[in-house]
Design a protein around this motif. Sequence first.
Motif, mmCIF file in Angstrom:
data_model
loop_
_atom_site.group_PDB
_atom_site.id
_atom_site.type_symbol
_atom_site.label_atom_id
_atom_site.label_comp_id
_atom_site.label_asym_id
_atom_site.label_seq_id
_atom_site.Cartn_x
_atom_site.Cartn_y
_atom_site.Cartn_z
ATOM 1 N N GLN A 169 32.621 49.509 48.758
ATOM 2 C CA GLN A 169 33.352 48.479 47.726
ATOM 3 C C GLN A 169 34.655 47.800 48.438
ATOM 4 O OE1 GLN A 169 34.243 51.236 44.611
ATOM 5 N NE2 GLN A 169 32.099 50.853 43.744
ATOM 6 N N LYS A 170 35.325 48.815 49.542
ATOM 7 C CA LYS A 170 36.381 48.286 50.145
ATOM 8 C C LYS A 170 35.811 47.094 51.348
ATOM 9 C CE LYS A 170 39.708 50.896 51.768
ATOM 10 N NZ LYS A 170 40.330 51.992 52.594
ATOM 11 N N TYR A 171 34.675 47.430 52.029
ATOM 12 C CA TYR A 171 34.440 46.458 52.993
ATOM 13 C C TYR A 171 32.794 46.027 52.588
ATOM 14 C CZ TYR A 171 38.151 49.151 55.499
ATOM 15 O OH TYR A 171 39.234 49.724 55.561
ATOM 16 N N PRO A 172 32.845 45.118 51.670
ATOM 17 C CA PRO A 172 31.477 44.872 51.104
ATOM 18 C C PRO A 172 30.446 44.013 51.903
ATOM 19 C CG PRO A 172 33.115 43.386 50.006
ATOM 20 C CD PRO A 172 33.849 44.342 50.871
ATOM 21 N N VAL A 173 30.922 43.150 52.829
ATOM 22 C CA VAL A 173 30.089 42.097 53.564
ATOM 23 C C VAL A 173 29.591 42.733 54.564
ATOM 24 C CG1 VAL A 173 30.288 40.006 54.717
ATOM 25 C CG2 VAL A 173 31.731 40.194 52.696
ATOM 26 N N PHE A 174 30.533 43.331 55.680
ATOM 27 C CA PHE A 174 30.084 43.672 57.130
ATOM 28 C C PHE A 174 30.199 45.123 57.194
ATOM 29 C CE2 PHE A 174 31.461 39.182 57.882
ATOM 30 C CZ PHE A 174 30.022 38.886 58.383
ATOM 31 N N GLY A 175 30.837 45.817 56.085
ATOM 32 C CA GLY A 175 30.928 47.386 56.088
ATOM 33 C C GLY A 175 31.908 47.686 57.264
ATOM 34 N N THR A 176 32.236 48.832 57.497
ATOM 35 C CA THR A 176 33.269 49.581 58.389
ATOM 36 C C THR A 176 32.819 49.354 59.865
ATOM 37 O OG1 THR A 176 32.364 51.905 58.081
ATOM 38 C CG2 THR A 176 34.039 50.991 56.619
ATOM 39 N N GLY A 177 31.479 49.032 60.175
ATOM 40 C CA GLY A 177 31.043 49.190 61.573
ATOM 41 C C GLY A 177 29.960 50.289 61.827
ATOM 42 N N PRO A 178 29.089 50.093 62.685
ATOM 43 C CA PRO A 178 28.082 51.029 62.960
ATOM 44 C C PRO A 178 28.534 52.314 63.446
ATOM 45 C CG PRO A 178 27.416 48.871 63.780
ATOM 46 C CD PRO A 178 28.745 48.732 63.381
ATOM 47 N N GLU A 179 28.215 53.617 62.827
ATOM 48 C CA GLU A 179 28.379 54.741 63.299
ATOM 49 C C GLU A 179 29.929 55.032 63.122
ATOM 50 O OE1 GLU A 179 25.990 56.827 63.631
ATOM 51 O OE2 GLU A 179 24.593 55.538 63.219
ATOM 52 N N THR A 180 30.632 54.671 62.104
ATOM 53 C CA THR A 180 31.976 55.050 61.780
ATOM 54 C C THR A 180 32.286 55.514 60.586
ATOM 55 O OG1 THR A 180 32.125 52.860 60.732
ATOM 56 C CG2 THR A 180 32.825 52.411 63.039
ATOM 57 N N PHE A 181 31.329 56.336 60.031
ATOM 58 C CA PHE A 181 31.333 56.900 58.693
ATOM 59 C C PHE A 181 32.303 58.385 59.150
ATOM 60 C CE2 PHE A 181 30.380 59.894 55.600
ATOM 61 C CZ PHE A 181 30.447 59.108 54.442
ATOM 62 N N ALA A 182 32.264 58.856 60.170
ATOM 63 C CA ALA A 182 33.052 60.150 60.494
ATOM 64 C C ALA A 182 34.477 59.687 60.552
ATOM 65 C CB ALA A 182 32.692 60.505 61.945
ATOM 66 N N TYR A 183 35.018 58.481 60.827
ATOM 67 C CA TYR A 183 36.469 58.340 60.848
ATOM 68 C C TYR A 183 36.764 57.507 59.339
ATOM 69 C CZ TYR A 183 34.421 58.204 65.580
ATOM 70 O OH TYR A 183 33.975 58.370 66.728
ATOM 71 N N THR A 184 36.021 56.664 58.941
ATOM 72 C CA THR A 184 36.488 55.923 57.631
ATOM 73 C C THR A 184 36.233 56.806 56.397
ATOM 74 O OG1 THR A 184 34.251 55.115 57.550
ATOM 75 C CG2 THR A 184 35.851 53.891 58.766
ATOM 76 N N TYR A 185 35.582 57.811 56.302
ATOM 77 C CA TYR A 185 35.224 58.669 55.132
ATOM 78 C C TYR A 185 36.540 59.276 54.702
ATOM 79 C CZ TYR A 185 33.451 62.258 51.962
ATOM 80 O OH TYR A 185 33.338 63.155 50.820
ATOM 81 N N TYR A 186 37.257 59.792 55.511
ATOM 82 C CA TYR A 186 38.576 60.277 55.125
ATOM 83 C C TYR A 186 39.399 59.556 54.368
ATOM 84 C CZ TYR A 186 37.850 64.420 58.339
ATOM 85 O OH TYR A 186 37.709 65.576 58.897
ATOM 86 N N SER A 187 39.400 58.397 54.610
ATOM 87 C CA SER A 187 40.192 57.309 53.653
ATOM 88 C C SER A 187 39.907 57.222 52.302
ATOM 89 C CB SER A 187 40.285 55.905 54.254
ATOM 90 O OG SER A 187 38.909 55.255 54.110
ATOM 91 N N VAL A 188 38.500 57.605 51.961
ATOM 92 C CA VAL A 188 38.160 57.374 50.598
ATOM 93 C C VAL A 188 37.655 58.663 50.128
ATOM 94 C CG1 VAL A 188 37.565 54.877 50.847
ATOM 95 C CG2 VAL A 188 35.867 56.545 51.416
ATOM 96 N N ARG A 189 37.610 59.871 50.949
ATOM 97 C CA ARG A 189 36.931 61.051 50.720
ATOM 98 C C ARG A 189 37.518 61.802 49.211
ATOM 99 N NH1 ARG A 189 39.373 66.283 51.697
ATOM 100 N NH2 ARG A 189 37.729 67.719 52.341
ATOM 101 N N PRO A 190 36.667 61.975 48.289
ATOM 102 C CA PRO A 190 37.365 62.317 47.095
ATOM 103 C C PRO A 190 38.034 63.704 47.062
ATOM 104 C CG PRO A 190 34.835 61.789 46.810
ATOM 105 C CD PRO A 190 35.230 61.591 48.516
ATOM 106 N N ALA A 191 38.847 63.934 46.305
ATOM 107 C CA ALA A 191 39.659 65.194 46.432
ATOM 108 C C ALA A 191 38.721 66.315 45.814
ATOM 109 C CB ALA A 191 40.771 65.045 45.409
#
Length: 461
Positions: free
Chosen positions: A139-161
């Motif tokens: 939802q934050k990056y709907p068109v191109f996403g956060t980039g290949p293999e970046t989930f380990a870094y980007t998940y923290y920004s939206v990680r549910p409490a």
Amino acid sequence: YLCILLPFSLNKSFISPKPIHKSYFIFLTSLFYICLLFTKSKSGLAAVAISLGIYFLIYCLNLFKLHRSFKSFAKAAISPFLLIFTFIIFSLTISNPIKDILFSPPAQTTQLSADPTINITPSEDIRKIVWSGALKLWQKYPVFGTGPETFAYTYYSVRPASHNLTSEWEFLYNKVHNEYLNYLANTGTLGFLSYLLLIFSSIYLFISRRRWELLAAYLSVLVTNFAGFSVVAVSLFFFLLPALCLNPPLSPPPAKLRWLLLTLTLIFSFYAIKLIFSFFLADIALAQSDQEDNQNQYVKSYQYLLKCYQLNPHEPVYLSRLSILSAKLSASYFLEKDPSSASKFATNSIEFSDLALTISPLNINFLKERTQALTYLATIDNQYYSQAIATLRQTALLAPTDAKTFYLLAKFYNAINDFQNTEINYLKAIELKPNYDHAYFDLGLLYFNQKNTIWLKNTLN
């Protein structure tokens, strides 16, 4: 991997003309299925049930069209139905999720389950939390996403409490554990639609060529990818299975072109082997460094890490580890009354950490490892406490729901006697993780030292 192989051995058991070959492939199919049961993989068993169910249905329909009469069909279908019966027998006798669903096993009280303080969260509950985080990233990056293999870094920004209340609240999640959501978060709508186009094109290819065993194997990949992610072998088959359906070229390329392609392939292969061998040697050196570090042999450990860095100077993991080890050496030399060496390694520690964060500035682990290095350096000079606090504040901006970061911030503020910020960050950690016993206890100590008896009682309770 077993889910992919099963349709191939099953198909061979049906089409092999010789009884000895047929018996061999029936045995192999049974062996694959038994191995799958012993894995106790829910997604694997679901994939086999769906893929082989479709394969058996198509096979039986084709068999009925071929034989026309029911009597002739029943005679020809003995082999597949016997195999299905064998699968059922195995499923009911070997411990696996299917048997557990049909026949609930008696509750077993173990030392772990008897302890009410131990919280082991079911994996499916954790997956739902991670999946919701992946959808927020899309939802934050709907068109191109956060980039290949970046989930380990980007998940923290939206990680549910709510992730803080699971037993894996301190784990690093580098994958979504759902390949479709993984593509959606990393490559956005554009990448996800491309992925779906490849899937449906492959399915169309299998159906048009009537390669039902390839279709069944491919469907098993699609099902297991829903509850997991593609490892190397599965990813290879994801692209290899459609290729197996294509016809080979009618004529080979010209001789000159063949030699050119062969030469380029050899050059690339030798370069790739050299690169992989460098990674391998660096990995061995890293393991040796860890072994020496565990024995407090910091000098030897540092030398092994330098070897890692020389083999692969662009790998930030080695730089971050060098930062921690340099800080340990600095503190060690300071205790040995060698200020010159202590100062040298303190400078090295900061420089190595700066280089690691220059290469990977959004890596939460590197920021936490920088804080760890600064903790060692703070035993030499208290000024490093303020740098550690600044690093943790940066970490908190990237990971706003990470309770551990706020807990560590409170500890550092307490070390410099900033009790107001100490209390604020302990309370923030507790807000994010209401069952955070360490934060409650340390906050209680803070109230005890301040003689705040009312809040002390509430906190310790």
